[in-house]
Scaffold this motif. Structure first.
Motif, PDB file in Angstrom:
ATOM      1  N   ASN A 221       0.807  -1.222   0.000  1.00  0.00           N
ATOM      2  CA  ASN A 221       0.000   0.000   0.000  1.00  0.00           C
ATOM      3  C   ASN A 221       0.839   1.271   0.000  1.00  0.00           C
ATOM      4  OD1 ASN A 221      -2.373  -1.442  -0.001  1.00  0.00           O
ATOM      5  ND2 ASN A 221      -2.670  -1.359   2.211  1.00  0.00           N
ATOM      6  N   GLY A 222       2.172   1.119   0.041  1.00  0.00           N
ATOM      7  CA  GLY A 222       3.047   2.280  -0.063  1.00  0.00           C
ATOM      8  C   GLY A 222       3.485   2.896   1.250  1.00  0.00           C
ATOM      9  N   PHE A 223       3.246   2.213   2.362  1.00  0.00           N
ATOM     10  CA  PHE A 223       3.644   2.742   3.663  1.00  0.00           C
ATOM     11  C   PHE A 223       5.069   2.304   4.006  1.00  0.00           C
ATOM     12  CE2 PHE A 223      -1.070   2.459   4.156  1.00  0.00           C
ATOM     13  CZ  PHE A 223      -1.298   3.817   4.293  1.00  0.00           C
ATOM     14  N   LYS A 224       5.739   3.128   4.811  1.00  0.00           N
ATOM     15  CA  LYS A 224       7.115   2.839   5.234  1.00  0.00           C
ATOM     16  C   LYS A 224       7.078   1.998   6.506  1.00  0.00           C
ATOM     17  CE  LYS A 224      10.054   6.202   5.142  1.00  0.00           C
ATOM     18  NZ  LYS A 224      10.684   7.516   5.436  1.00  0.00           N
ATOM     19  N   VAL A 225       7.785   0.870   6.482  1.00  0.00           N
ATOM     20  CA  VAL A 225       7.748  -0.045   7.620  1.00  0.00           C
ATOM     21  C   VAL A 225       9.158  -0.287   8.162  1.00  0.00           C
ATOM     22  CG1 VAL A 225       5.709  -1.178   6.659  1.00  0.00           C
ATOM     23  CG2 VAL A 225       7.963  -2.163   6.240  1.00  0.00           C
ATOM     24  N   GLY A 226       9.216  -0.649   9.428  1.00  0.00           N
ATOM     25  CA  GLY A 226      10.482  -0.970  10.067  1.00  0.00           C
ATOM     26  C   GLY A 226      10.273  -2.069  11.087  1.00  0.00           C
ATOM     27  N   GLU A 227      11.361  -2.435  11.774  1.00  0.00           N
ATOM     28  CA  GLU A 227      11.292  -3.549  12.721  1.00  0.00           C
ATOM     29  C   GLU A 227      12.345  -3.369  13.803  1.00  0.00           C
ATOM     30  OE1 GLU A 227      10.989  -8.372  12.237  1.00  0.00           O
ATOM     31  OE2 GLU A 227      12.658  -7.380  11.241  1.00  0.00           O
ATOM     32  N   ILE A 228      12.016  -3.742  15.027  1.00  0.00           N
ATOM     33  CA  ILE A 228      12.994  -3.770  16.111  1.00  0.00           C
ATOM     34  C   ILE A 228      12.823  -5.067  16.895  1.00  0.00           C
ATOM     35  CG2 ILE A 228      13.066  -1.260  16.354  1.00  0.00           C
ATOM     36  CD1 ILE A 228      11.393  -1.608  18.920  1.00  0.00           C
ATOM     37  N   CYS A 229      13.872  -5.482  17.580  1.00  0.00           N
ATOM     38  CA  CYS A 229      13.794  -6.680  18.415  1.00  0.00           C
ATOM     39  C   CYS A 229      12.993  -6.364  19.683  1.00  0.00           C
ATOM     40  CB  CYS A 229      15.197  -7.157  18.789  1.00  0.00           C
ATOM     41  SG  CYS A 229      16.143  -7.824  17.410  1.00  0.00           S
ATOM     42  N   VAL A 230      12.126  -7.291  20.047  1.00  0.00           N
ATOM     43  CA  VAL A 230      11.317  -7.120  21.253  1.00  0.00           C
ATOM     44  C   VAL A 230      11.441  -8.372  22.121  1.00  0.00           C
ATOM     45  CG1 VAL A 230       9.660  -5.565  20.171  1.00  0.00           C
ATOM     46  CG2 VAL A 230       9.263  -8.036  20.088  1.00  0.00           C
ATOM     47  N   ASN A 231      11.098  -8.212  23.367  1.00  0.00           N
ATOM     48  CA  ASN A 231      11.144  -9.321  24.319  1.00  0.00           C
ATOM     49  C   ASN A 231       9.959 -10.249  24.111  1.00  0.00           C
ATOM     50  OD1 ASN A 231      11.962 -10.873  26.525  1.00  0.00           O
ATOM     51  ND2 ASN A 231      10.759  -9.644  27.971  1.00  0.00           N
ATOM     52  N   HIS A 232      10.210 -11.550  24.203  1.00  0.00           N
ATOM     53  CA  HIS A 232       9.134 -12.533  24.082  1.00  0.00           C
ATOM     54  C   HIS A 232       9.159 -13.412  25.321  1.00  0.00           C
ATOM     55  CE1 HIS A 232       6.979 -16.034  21.984  1.00  0.00           C
ATOM     56  NE2 HIS A 232       6.134 -15.033  22.046  1.00  0.00           N
ATOM     57  N   ARG A 233       8.041 -13.417  26.048  1.00  0.00           N
ATOM     58  CA  ARG A 233       8.000 -14.087  27.331  1.00  0.00           C
ATOM     59  C   ARG A 233       7.319 -15.443  27.245  1.00  0.00           C
ATOM     60  NH1 ARG A 233       6.008  -8.850  30.778  1.00  0.00           N
ATOM     61  NH2 ARG A 233       4.147  -9.194  29.505  1.00  0.00           N
ATOM     62  N   VAL A 234       7.612 -16.280  28.203  1.00  0.00           N
ATOM     63  CA  VAL A 234       7.015 -17.616  28.261  1.00  0.00           C
ATOM     64  C   VAL A 234       5.551 -17.500  28.652  1.00  0.00           C
ATOM     65  CG1 VAL A 234       7.095 -19.865  29.404  1.00  0.00           C
ATOM     66  CG2 VAL A 234       9.226 -18.650  28.885  1.00  0.00           C
ATOM     67  N   ARG A 235       4.711 -18.258  27.991  1.00  0.00           N
ATOM     68  CA  ARG A 235       3.285 -18.277  28.349  1.00  0.00           C
ATOM     69  C   ARG A 235       3.120 -18.973  29.690  1.00  0.00           C
ATOM     70  NH1 ARG A 235      -2.129 -18.740  26.519  1.00  0.00           N
ATOM     71  NH2 ARG A 235      -1.729 -17.960  24.413  1.00  0.00           N
ATOM     72  N   GLU A 236       2.408 -18.312  30.600  1.00  0.00           N
ATOM     73  CA  GLU A 236       2.205 -18.863  31.936  1.00  0.00           C
ATOM     74  C   GLU A 236       0.819 -19.474  32.117  1.00  0.00           C
ATOM     75  OE1 GLU A 236       3.096 -15.911  34.826  1.00  0.00           O
ATOM     76  OE2 GLU A 236       5.206 -15.693  34.203  1.00  0.00           O
ATOM     77  N   ASN A 237      -0.178 -18.945  31.428  1.00  0.00           N
ATOM     78  CA  ASN A 237      -1.545 -19.464  31.531  1.00  0.00           C
ATOM     79  C   ASN A 237      -2.107 -19.735  30.143  1.00  0.00           C
ATOM     80  OD1 ASN A 237      -1.980 -19.145  34.483  1.00  0.00           O
ATOM     81  ND2 ASN A 237      -1.706 -16.970  34.008  1.00  0.00           N
ATOM     82  N   GLY A 238      -2.956 -20.762  30.053  1.00  0.00           N
ATOM     83  CA  GLY A 238      -3.581 -21.069  28.775  1.00  0.00           C
ATOM     84  C   GLY A 238      -2.646 -21.809  27.838  1.00  0.00           C
ATOM     85  N   VAL A 239      -3.134 -22.042  26.631  1.00  0.00           N
ATOM     86  CA  VAL A 239      -2.349 -22.772  25.628  1.00  0.00           C
ATOM     87  C   VAL A 239      -2.295 -21.965  24.339  1.00  0.00           C
ATOM     88  CG1 VAL A 239      -2.908 -25.043  26.575  1.00  0.00           C
ATOM     89  CG2 VAL A 239      -4.422 -24.033  24.862  1.00  0.00           C
ATOM     90  N   SER A 240      -1.257 -22.204  23.557  1.00  0.00           N
ATOM     91  CA  SER A 240      -1.098 -21.516  22.281  1.00  0.00           C
ATOM     92  C   SER A 240      -2.211 -21.912  21.322  1.00  0.00           C
ATOM     93  CB  SER A 240       0.267 -21.863  21.666  1.00  0.00           C
ATOM     94  OG  SER A 240       0.375 -21.306  20.367  1.00  0.00           O
ATOM     95  N   LYS A 241      -2.689 -20.938  20.555  1.00  0.00           N
ATOM     96  CA  LYS A 241      -3.755 -21.197  19.577  1.00  0.00           C
ATOM     97  C   LYS A 241      -3.182 -21.520  18.196  1.00  0.00           C
ATOM     98  CE  LYS A 241      -6.372 -19.841  22.972  1.00  0.00           C
ATOM     99  NZ  LYS A 241      -5.356 -19.293  23.875  1.00  0.00           N
ATOM    100  N   TYR A 242      -1.863 -21.505  18.093  1.00  0.00           N
ATOM    101  CA  TYR A 242      -1.228 -21.748  16.791  1.00  0.00           C
ATOM    102  C   TYR A 242      -1.038 -23.245  16.593  1.00  0.00           C
ATOM    103  CZ  TYR A 242       1.779 -20.911  12.763  1.00  0.00           C
ATOM    104  OH  TYR A 242       2.307 -20.889  11.500  1.00  0.00           O
ATOM    105  N   ASN A 243      -1.475 -23.764  15.451  1.00  0.00           N
ATOM    106  CA  ASN A 243      -1.337 -25.191  15.158  1.00  0.00           C
ATOM    107  C   ASN A 243      -1.092 -25.381  13.666  1.00  0.00           C
ATOM    108  OD1 ASN A 243      -3.948 -25.066  13.863  1.00  0.00           O
ATOM    109  ND2 ASN A 243      -4.873 -25.189  15.902  1.00  0.00           N
TER     110      ASN A 243
END
Length: 315
Positions: free
Chosen positions: A188-210
């Motif tokens: 769509n013509g927008f300027k994008v970037g990326e930075i490293c972020v912290n990713h924490r361990v899931r403590e409650n529930g389960v992942s919905k990714y399969n």
């Protein structure tokens, strides 16, 4: 007038995470965005546990929270779309409701957005805390993304992102498209970037990714590739396919005549020729049919008032 930041958070069966998420997020907003207006838009994607009740309890503590409940589980893309259609902020942040995103990274995302004059900054979970199976799928998806769509980011699946509102205003999400928001925004013509972020361990529930979602994601990847490369010039793609198949057909035709002249094989007995032509034609027809139908559906939803999802409650 103060700027306004909108935080869109999607939930599906995240009971047990909500109170901690709200308390942590509120502290970060009060500290890092103290001179901003805050808007929290929390979308319940048809949860069947106690998620909605916990969200209602949170709203009773803070009237700035807007709750949206979908009448069933549509998937994260639709939930995010419902959130985007109900925000007022100049700056928009998306994040998951599973507490794996670190709220402290929001300020870093904003600083990157302003420093580099970007329209969207995505988070990159460099040190993933997901199961091995999820990381393997992610690795394959990353390879295909770099090969096909070149969206310029390492981690397209990280929900923690910050946008200018003009970006979210031009998004119409469905299926598993939320993984390719960065690619769509670049198209769509927008300027994008990326930075490293912290990713924490899931403590409650389960992942919905399969694996089922990963297959849908791979299918959407090819769709995004086609839209990005050929949406305004589909004849370049279909013409190339047609020419290649025509040349192959001519080659098969000469092979059939070679068999007829040299080996005295009747053209009526050249089964490989007819089978090859048949399979190639059927493959092309099915592929074109599928893409054209998808494009028509996309255009239909973008230009019609018929809803793709039903909101059960807004508080």
């Amino acid at each position: 007038m103060n700027k306004k930041i909108s935080i869109v958070i999607t939930f599906f069966n995240e009971s047990g995470n909500i109170n901690s998420l709200f308390e942590e997020l509120q502290k970060v907003l009060d500290k890092d965005f103290s001179d901003w207006e805050h808007e929290l838009v929390m979308v319940d994607d048809g949860s069947v546990d106690n998620t909605w009740n916990e969200l209602v309890e949170i709203k009773q503590k803070n009237n700035k929270i807007k709750l949206i409940r979908l009448n069933r589980n549509y998937g994260q893309s639709i939930a995010m779309d419902a959130g985007f259609k109900n925000i007022d902020g100049d700056i928009v942040v998306t994040m998951d409701g599973d507490l794996q995103n670190d709220h402290k990274d929001i300020k870093r995302l904003y600083d990157k957005l302003e420093k580099d004059s970007l329209d969207l900054v995505a988070g990159n979970r460099k040190q993933r805390k997901d199961p091995l199976s999820v990381r393997i799928i992610t690795f394959v998806a990353k390879f295909l993304r770099k090969l096909l769509i070149k969206d310029g980011v390492e981690d397209s699946g990280c929900t923690l992102r910050i946008y200018r509102k003009k970006v979210t205003d031009n998004l119409n999400l469905r299926a598993e498209i939320h993984r390719y928001i960065v690619a769509i925004s670049k198209i769509n013509g927008f300027k994008v970037g990326e930075i490293c972020v912290n990713h924490r361990v899931r403590e409650n529930g389960v992942s919905k990714y399969n694996w089922k979602k990963s297959i849908k994601g791979f299918i959407d990847l090819f769709y995004i590739w086609f839209i990005g490369k050929y949406e305004s010039r589909p004849l370049h793609f279909f013409g190339t396919v047609g020419i290649v198949n025509f040349i192959v057909g001519v080659i098969f035709f000469f092979v059939a005549f070679y068999q007829k002249i040299i080996m005295d094989v009747s053209l009526n007995r050249s089964g490989w020729l007819f089978l090859g032509i048949f399979l190639v034609q059927v493959g092309i027809i099915i592929f074109i049919f599928g893409i054209m139908i998808d494009i028509m559906i996309r255009n239909y939803y973008n230009n019609s008032y018929e809803k793709r999802y039903i909101i059960k409650d807004i508080l």
